[in-house]
Design an enzyme around this catalytic site. Structure first.
Site, PDB file in Angstrom:
ATOM      1  N   PRO A   1       0.783  -1.232   0.000  1.00 47.06           N
ATOM      2  CA  PRO A   1       0.000   0.000   0.000  1.00 47.06           C
ATOM      3  C   PRO A   1       0.816   1.285   0.000  1.00 47.06           C
ATOM      4  O   PRO A   1       0.245   2.359   0.161  1.00 47.06           O
ATOM      5  CB  PRO A   1      -0.772  -0.106   1.313  1.00 47.06           C
ATOM      6  CG  PRO A   1       0.184  -0.811   2.226  1.00 47.06           C
ATOM      7  CD  PRO A   1       1.020  -1.728   1.354  1.00 47.06           C
ATOM      8  N   CYS A   2       2.136   1.224  -0.224  1.00 40.38           N
ATOM      9  CA  CYS A   2       2.906   2.438   0.060  1.00 40.38           C
ATOM     10  C   CYS A   2       2.615   3.570  -0.929  1.00 40.38           C
ATOM     11  O   CYS A   2       2.896   4.720  -0.644  1.00 40.38           O
ATOM     12  CB  CYS A   2       4.398   2.149   0.163  1.00 40.38           C
ATOM     13  SG  CYS A   2       5.132   1.457  -1.302  1.00 40.38           S
ATOM     14  N   GLY A   3       2.034   3.270  -2.095  1.00 38.35           N
ATOM     15  CA  GLY A   3       1.721   4.369  -3.014  1.00 38.35           C
ATOM     16  C   GLY A   3       0.254   4.781  -3.015  1.00 38.35           C
ATOM     17  O   GLY A   3      -0.144   5.703  -3.728  1.00 38.35           O
TER      18      GLY A   3
END
Lengths: 367, 235
Positions: free
Chosen positions: B183-185
């Site tokens: 989910p980092c972006g």
């Protein structure tokens, strides 16, 4: 976090006595167990290069992924060894008796571990997550050069704090600092060779700190943590991966952090009595580091803000008592979040027992 | 909330509001589709009541086949196929030894079941998609097999970035290995997505649209399509 405390954390180690699982023993008599000193901040599969030669004469010709178990519980490889020990060993045993397997990987319980690479990427993903929590994005970790990535990882594997401090300082992962930390860091930051990230962001007054908390709940009513039944399934462990908010100008302690994550246990106030406040002798270095932190607080004339009373009265009348604490709850979070902490809570009226082991994400832990 | 100053993230409270809104809307619009279900989690302090209601949204036993029809279950004009798949699921659940021949035949077609769980990440403050896949006889699929089920575009991304795209990690509520989309972006593209929505530029961020917008993007990895009427929810 000052240099001395940081050194103590990095030098912490647990003596292991590793037995080869009987199903993989092909010789009579079975081989003697391997004795290994495992870094607290290390990961169990990284010990493979030391363990394999020890059992080489008896291992079957074809071996598979290495994995470890303690009293029947397969150990999650991405949790640092020190956290596993604090979490699973209610009454710390030395050496810690683990069983090693080279076959029959329990893929339904453990995520696959394709050797060192898996652990490295697990660490980098944790770094990314922590960077996002602290800075609002993961760019510094994502943009890390290949060389830095390799160097950072090697420093973790070899336990080289100096290299780790140098490379990780580029990631700008300084968690928010409270005044006490900033003050106490002044001298060591000037004279020390380490770049202390808390100083970099020392002007910031609010922010989020990454925390991972493993909570062990025991449903039986027991008087002593050593009577707790062994953990035979990860279902008995609650995992809380949730940053804590640090507020402006507030002296924020580990106690505050745990309280915000586990409010149920803090609805009354909390007593840490003489005995339980005593830092348990997990290892001498850690004891000293706790004391170092405490002394520093005393020197700085910091008032300990945590209010402790005899017991915590829960709304459903369960009385929860601390049986044991490892790590001082009144220590500033910026110090203690970087160490493994552990405490057990005992409930007497309603059978309820809880042990807790917490840690910061790997990289903040090593700041 | 002004969409320009919004950072693309939602709190766990907003997440609960958004998933409930999404699940209800989904049921209303598509009574024939399998429903999304909210599963309260007891992971926090088992045995003690908690003020905070934690949980996750699930859609389970969704049928994807190895054929080119993999995006069909969510296409609006494919009710018929969806029905057939529902029947397959049902017959599997009621399976008995006499049904073996059929099962073998079905297995040869490579029917794969997918479980999707939407979990809120307190670190990233966005929803995270956890999933697992298995065959009719319950055998879990490994990532290599799952990749064959995915559209070509997803497979390419996977190839380029094995570790940042899909990773296998412990499900935060179930303590077992599941796959997840990293989910980092997410907050970045959710922000862009909402800013490009003219109605939100005027009326502010509609939290109840968050999940449907988010799923319309991440669902593409699996060739899942969101019925367009769900996206026009607010009007």
């Amino acid at each position: 976090m000052n240099k001395e405390a940081r050194n103590f954390v990095w030098e912490g180690a647990i003596p292991l006595q590793i037995h080869l699982h009987e199903s993989q023993v092909t010789t009579v008599p079975p081989p003697p167990p391997a004795l290994i000193l495992a870094p607290r901040l290390g990961y169990l599969p990284l010990l493979a290069s030391q363990i394999k030669p020890h059992f080489s004469s008896t291992l079957p010709p074809v071996v598979d992924t290495i994995w470890f178990e303690y009293k029947g519980l397969p150990l999650k490889w991405y949790i640092p060894t020190g956290v596993l020990f604090d979490l699973l060993c209610a009454e710390p045993e030395r050496p810690w008796n683990l069983t090693v397997h080279f076959r029959g990987y329990p893929g339904n319980v453990l995520t696959p571990c394709e050797g060192e690479d898996s652990i490295k990427w697990s660490l980098i993903n944790s770094l990314k997550e922590a960077a996002y929590i602290i800075n609002g994005n993961s760019k510094n970790v994502m943009n890390m050069s290949q060389a830095d990535q390799v160097e950072l990882w090697r420093s973790v594997v070899s336990g080289n704090l100096e290299v780790y401090a140098r490379v990780s300082s580029k990631l700008k992962l300084g968690i928010v600092s409270d005044e006490y930390t900033a003050n106490s860091n002044l001298s060591s930051a000037r004279s020390g060779q380490f770049v202390d990230e808390t100083d970099i962001s020392g002007q910031d007054k609010a922010g989020r700190v990454p925390v991972r908390l493993y909570v062990w709940s025991v449903s039986e009513d027991i008087d002593d943590s050593e009577d707790a039944p062994p953990i035979d399934t990860w279902d008995k462990i609650s995992y809380i991966n949730q940053p804590v908010e640090i507020q402006e100008g507030k002296y924020f302690t580990l106690h505050d952090a745990v309280k915000s994550l586990l409010p149920e246990y803090f609805q009354g106030s909390f007593l840490i009595d003489e005995e339980s406040t005593r830092v348990q002798g997990e290892d001498e270095q850690r004891d000293s580091s706790e004391e170092a932190s405490s002394n520093k607080i005393a020197e700085d004339g910091v008032e300990i803000l945590c209010e402790h009373t005899k017991s915590c009265q829960k709304s459903d009348n369960a009385e929860i008592k601390l049986v044991r604490i490892q790590g001082a709850l009144q220590t500033p979070l910026c110090h203690t979040a970087l160490k493994t902490i552990k405490y057990h809570v005992k409930a007497s009226k309603i059978p309820k027992n809880l042990g807790c082991s917490g840690r910061a994400k790997p990289m903040t832990k090593r700041l | 909330m002004d969409v320009l100053s919004w950072d693309g993230t939602i709190s766990s409270r907003e997440f609960r509001v958004a998933v409930r809104a999404f699940a209800e809307r989904w049921k209303e619009s598509n009574p024939d589709f399998p429903p999304w279900t909210w599963v309260p989690s007891a992971k926090r302090h088992p045995g003690l009541t908690s003020n905070q209601i934690d949980g996750y949204l699930t859609l389970e036993r969704l049928c994807l086949t190895e054929s080119t029809e993999k995006d069909i279950p969510f296409q609006e004009d494919s009710y018929e196929v969806t029905q057939v798949e529902k029947e397959e699921t049902a017959s599997f659940e009621e399976e008995d030894p006499a049904d073996n021949a059929t099962l073998v035949e079905r297995h040869s077609f490579g029917v794969h079941y997918y479980d999707f769980h939407l979990v809120h990440s307190a670190s990233y403050r966005v929803p995270v998609l956890f999933f697992r896949a298995y065959t009719t006889d319950g055998q879990p699929l490994v990532l290599d097999e799952i990749e064959k089920d995915l559209p070509a575009s997803s497979a390419e991304i996977l190839l380029e970035s094995k570790w940042t795209f899909i990773t296998q990690e412990d499900h935060p509520h179930l303590n077992r290995p599941w796959y997840k989309l990293h989910p980092c972006g997410t907050s970045e593209w959710m922000k862009l997505l909402f800013q490009s929505d003219t109605s939100m530029a005027n009326k502010g961020v509609a939290i109840e649209l968050y999940i449907v917008s988010w799923l319309s993007v991440v669902g593409q990895v699996f060739g899942l399509r969101i019925p367009s009427k769900l996206l026009n929810y607010r009007d």
